[in-house]
Design an enzyme around this catalytic site. Structure first.
Site, short mmCIF file in Angstrom:
data_model
loop_
_atom_site.label_atom_id
_atom_site.label_comp_id
_atom_site.label_asym_id
_atom_site.label_seq_id
_atom_site.Cartn_x
_atom_site.Cartn_y
_atom_site.Cartn_z
N LYS A 1 4.56 -1.90 -2.01
CA LYS A 1 5.77 -1.20 -1.57
C LYS A 1 6.98 -2.11 -1.70
O LYS A 1 8.07 -1.67 -2.06
CB LYS A 1 5.61 -0.75 -0.13
N MET B 1 6.04 -8.26 9.74
CA MET B 1 7.10 -8.33 10.76
C MET B 1 6.75 -7.44 11.95
O MET B 1 7.62 -7.10 12.76
CB MET B 1 8.45 -7.91 10.16
N GLY B 2 5.48 -7.04 12.08
CA GLY B 2 5.07 -6.22 13.21
C GLY B 2 5.45 -4.77 13.04
O GLY B 2 5.72 -4.32 11.92
N GLN C 1 9.55 -8.29 -3.63
CA GLN C 1 9.16 -9.37 -2.72
C GLN C 1 7.90 -10.07 -3.24
O GLN C 1 7.83 -11.30 -3.28
CB GLN C 1 8.90 -8.81 -1.33
N MET D 1 4.64 4.57 3.94
CA MET D 1 4.69 4.11 5.33
C MET D 1 5.60 2.90 5.43
O MET D 1 5.59 2.03 4.55
CB MET D 1 3.29 3.76 5.82
N SER D 2 6.41 2.88 6.48
CA SER D 2 7.34 1.77 6.69
C SER D 2 7.64 1.68 8.18
O SER D 2 7.74 2.71 8.86
CB SER D 2 8.63 2.02 5.91
N SER D 3 7.81 0.46 8.65
CA SER D 3 8.19 0.27 10.06
C SER D 3 9.51 0.96 10.35
O SER D 3 9.78 1.34 11.48
CB SER D 3 8.30 -1.22 10.38
N GLU E 1 -0.57 1.86 9.00
CA GLU E 1 -1.75 1.80 8.12
C GLU E 1 -1.50 0.96 6.87
O GLU E 1 -2.45 0.42 6.29
CB GLU E 1 -2.20 3.21 7.74
N HIS F 1 0.13 -1.92 6.70
CA HIS F 1 -0.20 -3.30 7.08
C HIS F 1 -1.71 -3.46 7.25
O HIS F 1 -2.30 -4.45 6.81
CB HIS F 1 0.46 -3.66 8.41
P1 AMP Z 1 6.78 -5.83 6.66
O1 AMP Z 1 6.18 -5.90 8.02
O2 AMP Z 1 7.53 -4.56 6.40
O3 AMP Z 1 7.52 -7.07 6.27
O4 AMP Z 1 5.55 -5.75 5.66
C1 AMP Z 1 4.52 -6.71 5.70
C2 AMP Z 1 3.64 -6.50 4.49
O5 AMP Z 1 3.09 -5.19 4.53
C3 AMP Z 1 4.41 -6.64 3.17
O6 AMP Z 1 3.59 -7.31 2.23
C4 AMP Z 1 4.61 -5.19 2.78
O7 AMP Z 1 4.73 -5.02 1.39
C5 AMP Z 1 3.33 -4.55 3.29
N1 AMP Z 1 3.53 -3.11 3.48
C6 AMP Z 1 4.55 -2.52 4.15
N2 AMP Z 1 4.44 -1.18 4.05
C7 AMP Z 1 3.34 -0.92 3.28
C8 AMP Z 1 2.70 0.26 2.80
N3 AMP Z 1 3.17 1.48 3.09
N4 AMP Z 1 1.60 0.13 2.05
C9 AMP Z 1 1.11 -1.10 1.74
N5 AMP Z 1 1.66 -2.25 2.16
C10 AMP Z 1 2.77 -2.17 2.92
#
Ligand code: AMP
Length: 255
Positions: free
Chosen positions: A124, A5-6, A128, A159-161, A10, A12
């Site tokens: 993480k 989702m952008g 899902q 790490m999280s957006s 790190e 991603h």
């Molecule tokens: P999102 O953009 O949050 O929907 O995440 C896109 C993908 O990146 C999903 O498969 C998440 O599980 C993965 N992701 C998000 N945060 C992390 C992280 N800290 N470490 C590894 N993968 C991640």
């Protein structure tokens, strides 16, 4: 393919690197999918950093970045949705009704549009990944799912957006998600097998840090059904609001 989702970090990029190591061509998706957000959730203020994201993907050697518009993904008359079943019901599914219906539908659409051999997801978002595995198995989608480890900040915070929403004080307290998982791991290593006792300890830690608990759960990683005794590798999963910012994390506890 690496769906995101952008607002890339790190975590991603680790998925992109895994894909680059395995595959000839890596396609990244950047799409903030409206159908997986409930009306009261953070869709409109979800962080959007498109140019920086494209630069990061470029520097990792991503071959193609797909940034579709809502009108391209949900074309006029769209009316088909995936109902995933029991794996989507507990944990995130209980707190975010309709979330996995949106996730499974958009991921299946991405898989059909790109037709990758492999698709990469992060541990993480454990549930899902489980939901997507279920969907592609049940609907005979010819793709292999690879799940990569959670990438963390130095203090352990995943790490999280959404971490950008945290004030400096909330950011410090947010490490309690990691500390809760660590205490659970230590208790299991020391021989504790009673899930209720472990959850109680984790709860005390989170409450002391001012966290608001959506759930703290010990579950079977295959079914996501609650366990009462740690008799096999068990998923500890938690969703906590720190100053109203909702964060999730998880770890496998090995007895
Ligand atoms: P999102 O953009 O949050 O929907 O995440 C896109 C993908 O990146 C999903 O498969 C998440 O599980 C993965 N992701 C998000 N945060 C992390 C992280 N800290 N470490 C590894 N993968 C991640």
């Amino acid at each position: 393919m690496v769906p995101t989702m952008g607002a890339l970090h790190e975590g991603h990029l680790s998925l992109v690197r895994a894909s680059k190591a395995d595959c000839d061509i890596t396609v990244a998706w950047i799409y903030v999918n409206p159908s997986q957000f409930a009306p009261h959730e953070d869709l409109s203020k979800y962080p959007r950093t498109l140019q920086a994201d494209i630069d990061k993907l470029d520097s990792c050697g991503t071959d193609l970045v797909f940034v579709p518009t809502d009108a391209e993904v949900y074309r006029p008359g769209h009316s088909t949705w995936i109902e995933v079943g029991t794996i989507a019901e507990p944990l995130e599914g209980r707190c975010r009704p309709g979330h996995f219906r949106g996730v499974a539908t958009v991921v299946l659409k991405m898989l059909n549009m790109v037709q990758p051999d492999l698709a990469y997801f992060g541990q993480k978002d454990f549930q899902q990944a489980a939901v997507i595995r279920r969907t592609i198995a049940d609907l005979d989608v010819p793709v292999e799912i690879r799940v990569c480890p959670t990438i963390r900040e130095n203090d352990g915070l995943a790490m999280s957006s959404r971490n950008v929403y945290l004030s400096p004080d909330a950011r410090q307290r947010a490490v309690v998600l990691w500390n809760g998982l660590e205490i659970a791991r230590r208790m299991v290593a020391a021989g504790q097998r009673d899930a209720a006792i472990i959850v109680r300890q984790m709860t005390e830690l989170v409450v002391a840090a001012g966290g608001e608990i959506d759930y703290i759960a010990l579950v079977d990683p295959n079914t996501l059904a609650a366990v009462t005794e740690i008799a096999f590798p068990t998923l500890a999963a938690l969703a906590i609001k720190i100053d109203g910012i909702r964060l999730i994390d998880n770890a496998i506890l090995e007895p």
